[in-house]
Design an enzyme around this catalytic site. Sequence first.
Site, PDB file in Angstrom:
ATOM      1  N   ARG A  53       0.824  -1.221   0.000  1.00  0.00           N
ATOM      2  CA  ARG A  53       0.000   0.000   0.000  1.00  0.00           C
ATOM      3  C   ARG A  53       0.854   1.264   0.000  1.00  0.00           C
ATOM      4  O   ARG A  53       0.459   2.277   0.575  1.00  0.00           O
ATOM      5  CB  ARG A  53      -0.954   0.032   1.186  1.00  0.00           C
ATOM      6  CG  ARG A  53      -2.058  -1.008   1.120  1.00  0.00           C
ATOM      7  CD  ARG A  53      -3.117  -0.602   0.118  1.00  0.00           C
ATOM      8  NE  ARG A  53      -4.157  -1.606  -0.010  1.00  0.00           N
ATOM      9  CZ  ARG A  53      -5.292  -1.581   0.669  1.00  0.00           C
ATOM     10  NH1 ARG A  53      -5.533  -0.611   1.497  1.00  0.00           N
ATOM     11  NH2 ARG A  53      -6.187  -2.519   0.500  1.00  0.00           N
ATOM     12  N   ARG A  57      -3.323   6.283   0.080  1.00  0.00           N
ATOM     13  CA  ARG A  57      -3.868   7.350   0.900  1.00  0.00           C
ATOM     14  C   ARG A  57      -2.898   8.100   1.794  1.00  0.00           C
ATOM     15  O   ARG A  57      -3.236   9.164   2.300  1.00  0.00           O
ATOM     16  CB  ARG A  57      -5.013   6.811   1.756  1.00  0.00           C
ATOM     17  CG  ARG A  57      -6.225   6.504   0.921  1.00  0.00           C
ATOM     18  CD  ARG A  57      -7.255   5.767   1.712  1.00  0.00           C
ATOM     19  NE  ARG A  57      -6.703   4.513   2.207  1.00  0.00           N
ATOM     20  CZ  ARG A  57      -7.394   3.624   2.895  1.00  0.00           C
ATOM     21  NH1 ARG A  57      -8.626   3.851   3.196  1.00  0.00           N
ATOM     22  NH2 ARG A  57      -6.821   2.505   3.288  1.00  0.00           N
ATOM     23  N   ARG A  66      -6.646  11.691  -7.190  1.00  0.00           N
ATOM     24  CA  ARG A  66      -7.845  10.851  -7.130  1.00  0.00           C
ATOM     25  C   ARG A  66      -9.138  11.636  -6.910  1.00  0.00           C
ATOM     26  O   ARG A  66     -10.227  11.056  -7.015  1.00  0.00           O
ATOM     27  CB  ARG A  66      -7.689   9.820  -6.001  1.00  0.00           C
ATOM     28  CG  ARG A  66      -6.988   8.523  -6.359  1.00  0.00           C
ATOM     29  CD  ARG A  66      -7.848   7.599  -7.203  1.00  0.00           C
ATOM     30  NE  ARG A  66      -9.209   7.493  -6.696  1.00  0.00           N
ATOM     31  CZ  ARG A  66      -9.577   6.780  -5.653  1.00  0.00           C
ATOM     32  NH1 ARG A  66      -8.697   6.048  -5.027  1.00  0.00           N
ATOM     33  NH2 ARG A  66     -10.827   6.772  -5.228  1.00  0.00           N
ATOM     34  N   ASP A 102      -6.325  -3.185  -7.773  1.00  0.00           N
ATOM     35  CA  ASP A 102      -6.969  -3.786  -6.607  1.00  0.00           C
ATOM     36  C   ASP A 102      -7.225  -5.257  -6.889  1.00  0.00           C
ATOM     37  O   ASP A 102      -7.362  -5.647  -8.048  1.00  0.00           O
ATOM     38  CB  ASP A 102      -8.285  -3.079  -6.253  1.00  0.00           C
ATOM     39  CG  ASP A 102      -8.715  -3.421  -4.831  1.00  0.00           C
ATOM     40  OD1 ASP A 102      -8.236  -2.770  -3.892  1.00  0.00           O
ATOM     41  OD2 ASP A 102      -9.499  -4.372  -4.665  1.00  0.00           O
ATOM     42  N   TYR A 177     -14.885 -11.991  -0.156  1.00  0.00           N
ATOM     43  CA  TYR A 177     -15.657 -10.820  -0.609  1.00  0.00           C
ATOM     44  C   TYR A 177     -16.892 -11.253  -1.400  1.00  0.00           C
ATOM     45  O   TYR A 177     -17.980 -10.699  -1.236  1.00  0.00           O
ATOM     46  CB  TYR A 177     -14.789  -9.876  -1.447  1.00  0.00           C
ATOM     47  CG  TYR A 177     -13.792  -9.114  -0.609  1.00  0.00           C
ATOM     48  CD1 TYR A 177     -14.223  -8.128   0.282  1.00  0.00           C
ATOM     49  CD2 TYR A 177     -12.440  -9.384  -0.668  1.00  0.00           C
ATOM     50  CE1 TYR A 177     -13.323  -7.445   1.081  1.00  0.00           C
ATOM     51  CE2 TYR A 177     -11.530  -8.700   0.127  1.00  0.00           C
ATOM     52  CZ  TYR A 177     -11.975  -7.738   0.999  1.00  0.00           C
ATOM     53  OH  TYR A 177     -11.088  -7.063   1.795  1.00  0.00           O
TER      54      TYR A 177
HETATM   55  O1  CP3 Z   1       0.311   0.301  -2.982  1.00  0.00           O
HETATM   56  C1  CP3 Z   1      -0.256  -0.765  -3.201  1.00  0.00           C
HETATM   57  O2  CP3 Z   1      -0.143  -1.718  -2.421  1.00  0.00           O
HETATM   58  C2  CP3 Z   1      -0.969  -0.890  -4.532  1.00  0.00           C
HETATM   59  C3  CP3 Z   1      -2.268  -1.132  -4.711  1.00  0.00           C
HETATM   60  C4  CP3 Z   1      -3.246  -1.995  -3.934  1.00  0.00           C
HETATM   61  C5  CP3 Z   1      -4.539  -1.532  -3.579  1.00  0.00           C
HETATM   62  N1  CP3 Z   1      -5.243  -2.593  -3.090  1.00  0.00           N
HETATM   63  C6  CP3 Z   1      -5.028  -0.169  -3.784  1.00  0.00           C
HETATM   64  C7  CP3 Z   1      -6.168   0.298  -2.983  1.00  0.00           C
HETATM   65  C8  CP3 Z   1      -3.163  -3.337  -3.563  1.00  0.00           C
HETATM   66  C9  CP3 Z   1      -1.984  -4.268  -3.667  1.00  0.00           C
HETATM   67  C10 CP3 Z   1      -4.439  -3.696  -3.038  1.00  0.00           C
HETATM   68  C11 CP3 Z   1      -4.782  -5.042  -2.616  1.00  0.00           C
HETATM   69  C12 CP3 Z   1      -5.990  -5.281  -1.826  1.00  0.00           C
HETATM   70  N2  CP3 Z   1      -7.230  -4.738  -1.977  1.00  0.00           N
HETATM   71  C13 CP3 Z   1      -6.068  -6.237  -0.799  1.00  0.00           C
HETATM   72  C14 CP3 Z   1      -4.930  -7.108  -0.369  1.00  0.00           C
HETATM   73  C15 CP3 Z   1      -4.000  -6.319   0.478  1.00  0.00           C
HETATM   74  C16 CP3 Z   1      -4.316  -6.345   1.919  1.00  0.00           C
HETATM   75  O3  CP3 Z   1      -4.664  -5.265   2.444  1.00  0.00           O
HETATM   76  O4  CP3 Z   1      -4.188  -7.393   2.525  1.00  0.00           O
HETATM   77  C17 CP3 Z   1      -7.382  -6.225  -0.285  1.00  0.00           C
HETATM   78  C18 CP3 Z   1      -7.899  -7.062   0.842  1.00  0.00           C
HETATM   79  C19 CP3 Z   1      -8.119  -5.271  -1.054  1.00  0.00           C
HETATM   80  C20 CP3 Z   1      -9.545  -4.916  -0.922  1.00  0.00           C
HETATM   81  C21 CP3 Z   1      -9.668  -3.483  -0.587  1.00  0.00           C
HETATM   82  N3  CP3 Z   1      -9.549  -2.463  -1.512  1.00  0.00           N
HETATM   83  C22 CP3 Z   1      -9.854  -2.892   0.698  1.00  0.00           C
HETATM   84  C23 CP3 Z   1     -10.040  -3.647   1.990  1.00  0.00           C
HETATM   85  C24 CP3 Z   1      -9.827  -1.493   0.515  1.00  0.00           C
HETATM   86  C25 CP3 Z   1      -9.896  -0.411   1.562  1.00  0.00           C
HETATM   87  C26 CP3 Z   1     -11.184   0.280   1.617  1.00  0.00           C
HETATM   88  C27 CP3 Z   1     -11.086   1.580   2.410  1.00  0.00           C
HETATM   89  O5  CP3 Z   1     -11.277   2.645   1.815  1.00  0.00           O
HETATM   90  O6  CP3 Z   1     -10.795   1.509   3.615  1.00  0.00           O
HETATM   91  C28 CP3 Z   1      -9.635  -1.256  -0.855  1.00  0.00           C
HETATM   92  C29 CP3 Z   1      -9.518   0.050  -1.507  1.00  0.00           C
HETATM   93  C30 CP3 Z   1      -8.152   0.418  -1.973  1.00  0.00           C
HETATM   94  N4  CP3 Z   1      -7.309  -0.385  -2.686  1.00  0.00           N
HETATM   95  C31 CP3 Z   1      -7.521   1.667  -1.795  1.00  0.00           C
HETATM   96  C32 CP3 Z   1      -6.283   1.600  -2.440  1.00  0.00           C
HETATM   97  C33 CP3 Z   1      -5.274   2.694  -2.604  1.00  0.00           C
HETATM   98  C34 CP3 Z   1      -8.135   2.844  -1.066  1.00  0.00           C
HETATM   99  C35 CP3 Z   1      -9.114   3.519  -1.946  1.00  0.00           C
HETATM  100  C36 CP3 Z   1      -9.024   5.014  -1.895  1.00  0.00           C
HETATM  101  O7  CP3 Z   1      -7.921   5.572  -1.824  1.00  0.00           O
HETATM  102  O8  CP3 Z   1     -10.119   5.598  -1.990  1.00  0.00           O
END
Ligand code: CP3
Length: 378
Positions: A53, A57, A66, A102, A177
């Site tokens: 990540r 954010r 974004r 994602d 999910y």
């Molecule tokens: O920097 C990185 O790691 C690159 C990108 C990345 C994202 N998601 C971007 C993202 C990666 C590798 C993921 C993987 C992902 N997504 C996982 C596996 C990683 C882990 O945490 O174990 C999972 C479980 C998800 C599902 C997911 N997507 C969740 C739980 C969330 C958070 C929701 C929230 O807003 O709290 C997301 C959204 C997400 N994926 C964001 C990002 C940057 C946030 C969205 C935003 O910025 O509005």
Amino acid sequence: MSARPGPPEPVPPPSTSVPGPESAPEPGQGSASAFLAACRREQPTHTPVWFMRQAGRSLPEYRRLREGVPMLESCARPEMVVEITMQPVRRHGVDAAILYSDIVVPLKAIGIDLDIVPGTGPVVAAPVRRSADVAALRPLTADDVTYVTDAVSGLRGELGGIPLIGFAGAPFTLASYLVEGGPSRDHVRTKALMRAEPELWHDLLGRLATIAGEFLRLQVQAGASAVQLFDSWAGTLSAADYARYCQPHSAAVLAAVADLGVPRIHFGVGTGELLAAMGEAGADVVGVDWRVPLDQATLRVGPGRALQGNLDPAVTMAPWDAIDEAVRDVLRQGKAAPGHVFNLGHGVLPGTDPGVLTRIVELVHEVTAGPLPASPAG
Ligand code: CP3
């Protein structure tokens, strides 16, 4: 059952300079990269570091870019994906980039109605619980995700010699999910389904493994130099249930890209009791969260696997002296493994000061640069 990694890939001829944008290494080939060397249990020039990540954010430049663009739409715009992926690389000087995307992107791409709700996570309109729902999950094709592969190709030029990590969600995490319909603490419906209807469960996970394996293959073929399989929620299972209902499908995903010759990282949260099974699933590198020190983790994972991790993400909020000490502890413990990629034990927290991440990168590089003592693990 598990695909053991084959013999090491042929090492490319030594290059005298770091490859520039015009001479980026072929997908899967080595380079002067400390990250790839550590994954392959070779001697890196320093301990490589990147952050799960890292794109996202915690960065003000990300939030600006974004503004007004929904998450999944941003993943479908290659220029935006390239820029967001590059932001933490420019800022922190990390040793690897991770593609901005994602784990639910390939599911959306095969037509599942889902969205990522800010502050919640992925939400699925019609949860998958019956055999007709499972039967509707078709394989992923290259045409479904051209916006991803276009972004990966674009990144090869931008990144020069810095490796790009492609990724996919592991079958259990994706299934959670789909079955729950959204994020879940207890994964109750998911665990009920695996026991009530094991045949349907294995059909579902088999399909998700095929999708994840293809998603990884496409990213590597487009230029990703390594892949990470996010078995994020596997730690919610007992070791016995992981072995029976989950690990074979994760192993199938890892096996699906074994022939491509790129390092494969396998990560999950709360996996202390699962590390032996993860070590047998076939990855080159096992990602460990902060709960198990790396010198213990390497004993559990078994020989022949590098480790990735494992600073507690919450430690980044502590005063610098405490961070400094914790980083040095992780580096010391990581020496017990045949290869170590420094990372957090899970993703960067949104409230983390990005300046602290940059300092951690500098510290890891500073402490570990210079000739390493000869190690029998090679
Ligand atoms: O920097 C990185 O790691 C690159 C990108 C990345 C994202 N998601 C971007 C993202 C990666 C590798 C993921 C993987 C992902 N997504 C996982 C596996 C990683 C882990 O945490 O174990 C999972 C479980 C998800 C599902 C997911 N997507 C969740 C739980 C969330 C958070 C929701 C929230 O807003 O709290 C997301 C959204 C997400 N994926 C964001 C990002 C940057 C946030 C969205 C935003 O910025 O509005």
